[in-house]
Scaffold this active site. Structure first.
Site, PDB file in Angstrom:
ATOM      1  N   GLU A 283       0.832  -1.202   0.000  1.00  6.54           N
ATOM      2  CA  GLU A 283       0.000   0.000   0.000  1.00  6.54           C
ATOM      3  C   GLU A 283       0.872   1.261   0.000  1.00  6.54           C
ATOM      4  O   GLU A 283       0.551   2.246  -0.655  1.00  6.54           O
ATOM      5  CB  GLU A 283      -0.919  -0.023   1.218  1.00  6.54           C
ATOM      6  CG  GLU A 283      -2.096   0.915   1.123  1.00  6.54           C
ATOM      7  CD  GLU A 283      -3.163   0.575   2.169  1.00  6.54           C
ATOM      8  OE1 GLU A 283      -3.905  -0.395   1.968  1.00  6.54           O
ATOM      9  OE2 GLU A 283      -3.239   1.275   3.185  1.00  6.54           O
ATOM     10  N   GLU A 286       2.033   1.717  -3.373  1.00  2.01           N
ATOM     11  CA  GLU A 286       0.912   2.194  -4.196  1.00  2.01           C
ATOM     12  C   GLU A 286       0.698   3.690  -3.998  1.00  2.01           C
ATOM     13  O   GLU A 286       0.513   4.446  -4.953  1.00  2.01           O
ATOM     14  CB  GLU A 286      -0.363   1.426  -3.844  1.00  2.01           C
ATOM     15  CG  GLU A 286      -1.562   1.801  -4.725  1.00  2.01           C
ATOM     16  CD  GLU A 286      -2.864   1.133  -4.284  1.00  2.01           C
ATOM     17  OE1 GLU A 286      -2.854   0.347  -3.313  1.00  2.01           O
ATOM     18  OE2 GLU A 286      -3.897   1.418  -4.928  1.00  2.01           O
ATOM     19  N   CYS A 310      -8.526  -1.998   4.288  1.00  2.00           N
ATOM     20  CA  CYS A 310      -8.356  -3.187   5.145  1.00  2.00           C
ATOM     21  C   CYS A 310      -9.641  -3.603   5.815  1.00  2.00           C
ATOM     22  O   CYS A 310      -9.751  -4.710   6.315  1.00  2.00           O
ATOM     23  CB  CYS A 310      -7.369  -2.920   6.271  1.00  2.00           C
ATOM     24  SG  CYS A 310      -5.915  -2.088   5.755  1.00  2.00           S
ATOM     25  N   SER A 330      -7.476   2.102  -2.065  1.00  2.00           N
ATOM     26  CA  SER A 330      -6.289   1.324  -2.405  1.00  2.00           C
ATOM     27  C   SER A 330      -6.774  -0.007  -2.979  1.00  2.00           C
ATOM     28  O   SER A 330      -7.797  -0.535  -2.549  1.00  2.00           O
ATOM     29  CB  SER A 330      -5.466   1.078  -1.139  1.00  2.00           C
ATOM     30  OG  SER A 330      -4.647  -0.046  -1.311  1.00  2.00           O
ATOM     31  N   LYS A 369     -15.527  -9.700   8.121  1.00  2.00           N
ATOM     32  CA  LYS A 369     -14.521 -10.552   7.486  1.00  2.00           C
ATOM     33  C   LYS A 369     -15.137 -11.835   6.960  1.00  2.00           C
ATOM     34  O   LYS A 369     -14.624 -12.449   6.039  1.00  2.00           O
ATOM     35  CB  LYS A 369     -13.416 -10.885   8.495  1.00  2.00           C
ATOM     36  CG  LYS A 369     -12.553  -9.696   8.866  1.00  2.00           C
ATOM     37  CD  LYS A 369     -11.456  -9.456   7.856  1.00  2.00           C
ATOM     38  CE  LYS A 369     -10.699  -8.175   8.181  1.00  2.00           C
ATOM     39  NZ  LYS A 369      -9.963  -7.671   7.024  1.00  2.00           N
ATOM     40  N   GLU A 372     -16.400 -10.873   3.721  1.00  2.00           N
ATOM     41  CA  GLU A 372     -15.285 -10.622   2.813  1.00  2.00           C
ATOM     42  C   GLU A 372     -14.739 -11.936   2.249  1.00  2.00           C
ATOM     43  O   GLU A 372     -14.507 -12.064   1.046  1.00  2.00           O
ATOM     44  CB  GLU A 372     -14.171  -9.878   3.562  1.00  2.00           C
ATOM     45  CG  GLU A 372     -12.993  -9.477   2.680  1.00  2.00           C
ATOM     46  CD  GLU A 372     -11.858  -8.837   3.480  1.00  2.00           C
ATOM     47  OE1 GLU A 372     -11.602  -9.299   4.606  1.00  2.00           O
ATOM     48  OE2 GLU A 372     -11.236  -7.895   2.966  1.00  2.00           O
ATOM     49  N   GLU A 377     -14.819 -12.671  -5.638  1.00  2.00           N
ATOM     50  CA  GLU A 377     -13.493 -12.352  -6.189  1.00  2.00           C
ATOM     51  C   GLU A 377     -12.353 -12.864  -5.318  1.00  2.00           C
ATOM     52  O   GLU A 377     -11.205 -12.809  -5.719  1.00  2.00           O
ATOM     53  CB  GLU A 377     -13.353 -10.847  -6.455  1.00  2.00           C
ATOM     54  CG  GLU A 377     -13.434  -9.936  -5.241  1.00  2.00           C
ATOM     55  CD  GLU A 377     -14.846  -9.465  -4.913  1.00  2.00           C
ATOM     56  OE1 GLU A 377     -15.814 -10.192  -5.240  1.00  2.00           O
ATOM     57  OE2 GLU A 377     -14.992  -8.384  -4.314  1.00  2.00           O
ATOM     58  N   CYS A 526     -10.170  -2.042  14.783  1.00  2.38           N
ATOM     59  CA  CYS A 526     -10.501  -3.471  14.912  1.00  2.38           C
ATOM     60  C   CYS A 526     -10.644  -3.909  16.360  1.00  2.38           C
ATOM     61  O   CYS A 526     -11.375  -4.843  16.662  1.00  2.38           O
ATOM     62  CB  CYS A 526      -9.439  -4.320  14.249  1.00  2.38           C
ATOM     63  SG  CYS A 526      -9.146  -3.845  12.555  1.00  2.38           S
TER      64      CYS A 526
END
Ligand SMILES: Cc1cc2nc3c(=O)[nH]c(=O)nc-3n(C[C@H](O)[C@H](O)[C@H](O)COP(=O)(O)O)c2cc1C
Ligand code: SF4
Lengths: 596, 394
Positions: A283, A286, A310, A330, A369, A372, A377, A526
């Site tokens: 990142e 990036e 994230c 990102s 999560k 996710e 994908e 988190c």
């Protein structure tokens, strides 16, 4: 002028500042008044009426949570009138509630059950209402299960979704006996703007909202001799798990947790912090690449500010509410998903395992999560990259089921390949942590020097403020970054989606001149995630945050790019940040979603 | 010998007076304090339900230093058996508008709202016509006060003042915690006077004729007149303006059909008075008189001997079960329990003694419910169950 006032509680004189409620006054005096709809994270509702108390001279009882103290008030918190009423109210709630406690996921950690036990409600004279209503359980979401038959209508979830998250996926509909908590057009949770963040689960006093658990699936995988079961643990889990095991908030249990996971039978116990470090390298690169393209090449296609990716609750939120800004995200996958993609490729190759025989499990402070890992994908390894996601709470259940005496476990170390981490990876668990870790690496990458903060602690991005801003001026950069000389790198950090909204509105209108923004869906980051131990509140989150930063300071390596296993990963497998393999395994794209 | 009874019909409210401009301009020539004192000395109490002293309400709002304030006319009229506010708004809207403007003048509010019951949509156009003409005059006399109509959407609970404000602010009509009271933090969090339509018209009477004229009517604690919506088993249903303090006996002589068994005073949230207590019941606000009953919205529903009191109660409870907002436990679950409970007793599924448990439950509801709705379910429940217990069981 004296801004104090005098009252008595159960005959005891109390002096306190003006503006306090009866509940706060009682707490200060060491008297507990039972509550259900009250929550320290939320505005006062005063609807459950369990906290009623008697104010001498008043005809009716008052809700302690919603009534401000007044000079001279004589308050009785346990008079006969109060007790009888309170008992009645608990009985009413039980009559409305599907009180099949032994079959409930929250059995043993339910506020209503606790109250029923405290008040020794041994009979049910009132007519049970649940059989008369047509309740169905919403089980469509991969993250959250909603069972209205257990709902006590305290609206904590509704207030959470609105006040902490600004999502408003949950709302109150209908009135009278039909009043219920539901979604837009009563659709299933996974068909609406719900971000799966699980804050509602964390704030629900009963079993009406719980995570979808994958406990049996994981036991099955562990018991299968043909499977190699890998587990990764997120940074925030190690500062929360102790609470589930009977410790005080803020205990760090990293070593014991690793030992427990090994005893549970996982074949390899690894650390999500490792991919947190990897995330920083990818990142950070990036970000610098985007800056270069924008500043040097004057490429107007480049989207700035760049925003972290994230937090899967945040991702679903932006997909629904700011779909035109997906280009600002990102492209890095979250550490969990980077880990998953590497386990079934890099790790499998290095350990000489067939990827189809690997089961990859993650322990997360998070319910989003689960969603996710479920995304179509997230199969870049050729398999589902992360098979099962368990919350901190589910891990505690595994440990208890296995009969481990957590206290007595000898601390153990993470296994290797992908078990090494730095302090930068650890602080991912707190709001501002990704920003701090990224700055530690990016600044050094660009200037060759450490960030100019004492002990690498970038204090301006730490703390509980909803939106934090910071900037670092880049001076004397290395030659290849000369274009950044004198640039003031502007950053912002937000946690809790309601704060994300504040920043996004500024981004949308172009007012915000930030280069880099960190957003975490949950309050505190988190460590306050929807999969963390219940209860949660500001004090508990503060303790967990202190533990995270203590863990960071205690580690020998505190900069992601210094993680030796990350360096080895690039040398042996990825070749370079943002390279082709990275692009394939570690980066992703996003989906525009509707608001309704 | 014929029983001679005293029931004083009065005609203030609907008296057709075409002098509102004069009343308005004369009234606002007086000092606000003077007007407040006038109201206080009239002892006018709210006609919307709770019976709060109107003068005090205006005074509290006037004393607040807040830069913004509002006046709201509560025209939600949802109490079953009440239909007086509708008549006022269609017959004498100017009195209401004038009173609102005076209230604005007294308290410092520049904006007024009429919260109009959803089902009264048909009044809206006419009302707006009146408002337009009224505003035109306000401009002429340099009175800065605007009035808008806010349409309700049909929930009974939105008549409760704080639920009404929530609904005006675009949220669910759920009552708020009190304190703060609307006079401290009402609509949009600023001091707000909210008054019932009829209350406002009484202030007109007081400003025009003087407090004494009003005070001289009625009895101690219950001054002035009140509109009653008379319905049920009566040969002459309708709206009547009567002096407060009358005995229910007199009322039944006038309006009964010769077979009156009981009267429900004050709608679903009021009390049922059985025949044996007519004589001892005076109609007014709670006070020192024996057996006095609260008029709330002024609904008087007469029941003759053909009526089953079980059905009456069943009907009220069904109303409450559906019309409570559902937020607070004692009311939401309590109403369901009461309704299911009396049915279970009737069917023999629960013993007759279960009624006692339910009576206890209504006590808890009265003590702990968040708003007036849940608090007043006990009124009809206990007065019906205690007076007609046998009808509940057999
Ligand atoms: C459930 C409930 C419904 C109410 N409905 C009305 C109504 O329809 N009209 C009204 O004027 N007041 C109604 N009230 C009373 C209002 O809350 C408030 O007391 C009144 O508008 C104040 O005006 P007043 O002082 O002029 O009576 C209701 C109260 C409750 C608890
Ligand atoms: S008493 Fe009834 S109507 Fe009033 S707040 Fe409670 S549930 Fe709502």
């Amino acid at each position: 002028m004296d801004n104090k006032l005098n009252i008595t509680i159960n005959g005891l004189p109390v002096k306190l500042e003006k503006g306090k409620t009866i509940l706060e006054a009682a707490e200060k005096t060491g008297i507990k008044i039972p509550t259900l709809c009250y929550h320290k994270d939320l505005c006062v509702a005063g609807n459950c009426r369990v906290c009623v108390v008697e104010v001498v001279g008043q005809k009716r009882l008052s809700a302690a949570c919603a009534t401000p103290c007044e000079e001279g008030m004589e308050i009785l918190t346990n008079s006969l009138k109060v007790r009888n009423s309170r008992k009645h109210i608990i009985e009413l709630l039980l009559a409305e509630h599907n009180a099949d406690c032994t079959k409930c996921y929250r059995n043993g950690n339910c506020e209503l059950q606790e109250l029923a036990s405290e008040y020794k409600i041994m009979t049910q004279d009132f007519i049970e209402l649940t059989p008369l209503k047509n309740y169905t359980i919403d089980m469509f979401s991969p993250s959250i299960i909603k069972d209205d038959s257990k709902c006590i209508r305290c609206q904590r979830c509704v207030r959470t979704c609105a006040e902490l998250q600004g999502v408003n996926a949950l709302t109150v509909a209908y009135k009278g006996d039909r009043m219920k908590i539901t979604t837009f057009f009563e659709k299933a949770l996974n068909d609406v703007v719900c971000t799966n963040c699980g804050q509602c689960v964390n704030h629900c006093p009963t079993g009406a909202l719980v995570e979808k658990n994958y406990i049996e699936e994981v036991w099955e995988a562990i018991s299968d001799p043909n499977k190699h079961v890998v587990v990764q643990t997120a940074p925030a889990v190690r500062v929360g798990l102790g609470e589930e095991m009977g410790m005080k908030p803020g205990e760090r249990v990293t070593g014991k947790m690793v030992a427990a996971l090994k005893r549970l039978g996982f074949d390899s116990v690894l650390d999500t912090d490792f991919t947190a470090d990897l995330t920083i390298v990818e990142e950070g690169t990036e970000l610098l690449t985007r800056l270069k393209k924008a500043i040097v090449e004057k490429n107007t296609e480049i989207k700035l500010p760049m925003i972290t990716s994230c937090s899967p609750g945040w991702i679903k939120y932006i997909e629904h509410l700011y779909p035109d800004n997906l280009g600002n995200l990102s492209t890095c996958k979250s550490p969990q998903q980077m880990f998953g993609a590497l386990v079934k490729t890099y790790y499998a190759k290095a350990r000489n395992l067939a990827p189809e025989n690997i089961v990859s499990v993650s322990i997360m402070p998070c319910t989003a999560k689960k969603f996710e890992a479920h995304r179509p994908e997230m199969h870049d390894s050729g398999y589902r990259d992360v098979d099962y996601v368990l919350t901190t709470r589910e891990l505690a259940i595994l440990i208890k089921q296995a009969g481990l005496d957590f206290d007595k476990l000898e601390p153990a170390r993470f296994d290797r390949l992908m078990g090494d981490s730095t302090g930068a990876g650890v602080i991912f668990g707190a709001t501002g942590g990704v920003m701090e870790a990224a700055l530690r690496t990016a600044y050094e990458l660009v200037t060759g020097r450490e960030v100019p903060f004492e002990n690498l602690n970038i204090m301006p991005v730490r703390g509980i403020e909803g939106v934090k801003k910071a900037s670092i001026k880049i001076e004397n950069p290395l030659k290849e970054w000369a274009f950044l000389d004198g640039v003031e790198l502007k950053c912002a950090v937000a946690h809790g989606l309601v704060n994300a909204k504040i920043i996004m509105e500024a981004v949308k209108t172009g007012e915000a001149d930030f280069h880099f923004i960190e957003i975490m869906a949950c309050p505190g980051g988190c460590l306050g995630g929807g999969g963390q131990p219940i209860p949660t509140n500001p004090e508990i989150r503060k303790k967990r945050a202190e533990a995270i930063y203590a863990e960071d300071s205690g580690l020998p390596l505190r900069k992601s790019h210094e993680n030796p296993e990350v360096q080895k990963l690039y040398k042996d497998f990825l070749i370079e940040p943002l390279g082709e393999i990275s692009h394939h395994l570690l980066h992703t794209n996003y989906t525009k979603r509707e608001r309704f | 010998m014929a029983y001679s009874y005293q029931l004083k019909r009065v005609d203030f409210i609907f008296r057709n007076e075409n002098d509102w401009e004069k009343v308005l301009s004369a009234t606002i020539k007086k000092k606000p304090e003077e007007l407040i004192n006038e109201l206080i000395s009239s002892e006018l109490k709210g006609r919307g339900g709770a019976g709060f002293p109107t003068g005090l309400k205006w005074k509290l709002t006037a004393e607040s230093k807040a830069p913004e304030k509002y006046v709201i006319c509560n025209a939600d009229e949802g109490e079953p058996g009440t239909f007086k506010d509708r008549e006022i708004l269609s017959k004498v809207p100017y009195k209401v508008l004038t009173a609102m403007a005076v209230c604005g003048y007294v308290t410092g509010a520049k904006q007024g709202f009429i919260y109009l019951r959803g089902e009264y949509k048909f009044l809206e156009a006419e009302l707006y016509k009146a408002i337009d003409e009224f505003q035109y005059y306000c401009k002429e006399i340099d009175l800065d006060f605007k009035i808008k109509i806010f349409m309700g959407s049909g929930a009974y609970i939105c008549g409760e003042e704080t639920a009404l404000m929530e609904s005006m602010e675009g949220r669910r009509g759920e009552p708020r915690n009190k304190p703060p009271f609307p006079t401290q933090a009402g609509y949009m969090g600023v001091p707000t006077v909210i008054n019932n339509v009829e209350t406002l018209v009484h202030t007109w009477t007081i400003f025009k004729y003087g407090a004494k004229k009003f005070y001289d009517l009625g009895v101690q604690y219950s001054r002035g007149t009140k509109l009653f919506s008379v319905s049920g088993d009566t040969p002459k249903p309708g709206i009547y303006e009567l002096e407060l303090g009358m005995s229910l006996q007199d009322f039944v002589y006038e309006f009964g059909d010769g077979d009156t068994k009981a009267v429900q005073v004050g709608g679903a949230s009021g009390f049922l008075v059985p025949r044996k207590k007519f004589k001892d019941t005076a109609i007014g606000y709670e006070g020192k008189l024996v057996g006095i009953s609260l008029p709330t919205g002024g609904s008087m529903m007469l029941f003759n001997s053909s009526r089953s009191m079980f059905n009456v109660l069943d009907n009220y409870l069904e109303f409450f079960r559906e019309e409570c907002c559902g937020q607070c436990t004692p009311c939401r679950v309590g109403c369901q329990q009461l309704l299911l409970g009396i049915k279970a007793v009737k069917r023999g599924e629960k013993p007759a003694s279960y009624l006692n448990k339910l009576l206890k439950l209504t006590e808890t509801m009265q003590l702990t419910a968040k708003c007036g709705l849940g608090q007043s379910v006990a009124n009809s429940f206990s007065s019906i169950v205690e007076n007609f217990r046998e009808e509940m069981i057999y």
